[in-house]
Design a protein around this motif. Structure first.
Motif, PDB file in Angstrom:
ATOM      1  N   GLY A  31      43.483 -24.746  24.584  1.00 30.53           N
ATOM      2  CA  GLY A  31      44.747 -24.015  24.661  1.00 30.53           C
ATOM      3  C   GLY A  31      45.774 -24.675  25.567  1.00 30.53           C
ATOM      4  N   ASP A  83      37.416 -24.192  24.225  1.00 36.11           N
ATOM      5  CA  ASP A  83      38.716 -23.923  24.849  1.00 36.11           C
ATOM      6  C   ASP A  83      38.725 -24.214  26.344  1.00 36.11           C
ATOM      7  OD1 ASP A  83      37.147 -21.878  25.839  1.00 36.11           O
ATOM      8  OD2 ASP A  83      38.309 -20.253  24.940  1.00 36.11           O
ATOM      9  N   ASP A 134      35.340 -27.182  19.190  1.00 37.01           N
ATOM     10  CA  ASP A 134      36.642 -26.609  19.553  1.00 37.01           C
ATOM     11  C   ASP A 134      36.566 -25.777  20.837  1.00 37.01           C
ATOM     12  OD1 ASP A 134      35.073 -24.634  18.468  1.00 37.01           O
ATOM     13  OD2 ASP A 134      36.621 -23.798  17.162  1.00 37.01           O
ATOM     14  N   GLY A 190      40.985 -27.167  19.843  1.00 32.74           N
ATOM     15  CA  GLY A 190      40.533 -25.915  20.427  1.00 32.74           C
ATOM     16  C   GLY A 190      41.030 -25.663  21.838  1.00 32.74           C
TER      17      GLY A 190
END
Length: 303
Positions: A193, A169, A167, A191
């Protein structure tokens, strides 16, 4: 422990441990002093262990290198690898074997509390891992901190390497070296964003990867290669062959199916389709207990 064979299809480095699985009615769990749950279960595996077990179940000759403790949880990992016919070459860690507590809801979704416990500065001895890397057709590195220090030797040996960023980001520094120094990169879209496709393009532009795959559970996966011209290909998720019990290990099973296809010379889209089949199969039983066989993966009527 020296390699027993002159060639391994896959050598997995890092990522073994034991999951404690707690089944709850829903996620997040309501705040309470006590919450009744079903039977609490222990499953050895974790990401690297699951990839090793999954590729071995598909008929690939597989070895796993890692640190584990001289403890009860470490003995469970040893037993599981032996049961799965994975050659396991561990180094004893004074910090003990990694653990995780996974809350799993009625739909099979999970929330994991991961106890990495590896001490800062942990390094695997070079004379331990080099003979294994030298006998590998492919190396899969789990994102353990010690594993990043194997990249120079892997590149010198000319062995293809993959990793799973899970995950990530797109910002955390811990994952970046793995993302930019691997030939094949997996990550979870959950994960990210922002724009997952933008992150996939960034990995290709800044790193050495030939292929980047972002998995999104029931929504399937996105595949991007250097030859695609910046246009990701969507690969649908497969329908599980039985009711979903537990999504633990589904992403690792996807990686196993994809690696099987890659080592068999399949094109990336077909590899992702095989990964989707393996991932769906893994959801039908708890932990790493439902490993798809090569025969089931390649059934003619799969289409």
């Amino acid at each position: 422990m020296a390699p027993q064979h002159t060639e391994y299809d896959v050598v997995v480095v890092g990522g073994s441990g034991v999951d404690t699985v707690v089944r709850v009615g829903s996620l997040p769990v309501p705040l309470a002093d006590s919450v009744p749950v079903g039977p609490i279960e222990e499953w050895p595996g974790h990401t690297g262990g699951n990839v090793a077990l999954g590729t071995r179940a598909l008929g690939l000759r597989t070895a796993l290198l890692d640190f584990i403790g001289d403890d009860w949880t470490g003995s469970r990992v040893r037993e599981r690898m032996a049961e799965g016919d994975v050659e396991f070459a561990p180094v004893t860690s004074p910090a003990g074997t990694r653990r995780a507590v996974n809350l799993v809801d009625a739909a099979g979704r999970r929330m994991s509390f991961y106890d990495a416990r590896d001490p800062a500065g942990l390094r695997m001895p070079r004379d331990h891992y080099l003979p294994w890397l030298g006998s590998a057709r492919h190396v899969h590195l789990s994102i353990m901190d010690f594993a990043r220090f194997l990249y120079d030797d892997i590149e010198d040996l000319g062995v293809p390497v993959s990793t799973d960023l899970h995950d990530w980001d797109g910002r955390a520094d811990h994952h970046r070296e793995f993302a930019l120094r691997s030939d094949l990169v997996f990550l979870s879209a959950a994960g990210v964003g922002g724009d997952v496709h933008a992150l996939m393009r960034e990995i290709l532009e800044k790193g050495r990867a030939e292929t980047v795959v972002a998995t999104a559970g029931a929504e399937g996966s996105s595949l991007l290669t250097r030859e695609d011209g910046g246009s990701p290909v969507h690969v649908p998720a497969a329908v599980p062959p039985a009711p979903v019990v537990d999504s633990n290990g589904a992403g690792d099973a996807f990686v196993s199916g994809f690696l099987y296809g890659r080592l068999a010379g399949r094109d990336p889209v077909e590899c992702a389709r095989l990964g989707a089949l393996a991932g769906a199969h893994a959801c039908t039983a708890p932990g790493s207990t439902s490993l798809i066989s090569r025969e089931a993966l390649l059934e003619p009527d799969r289409g």
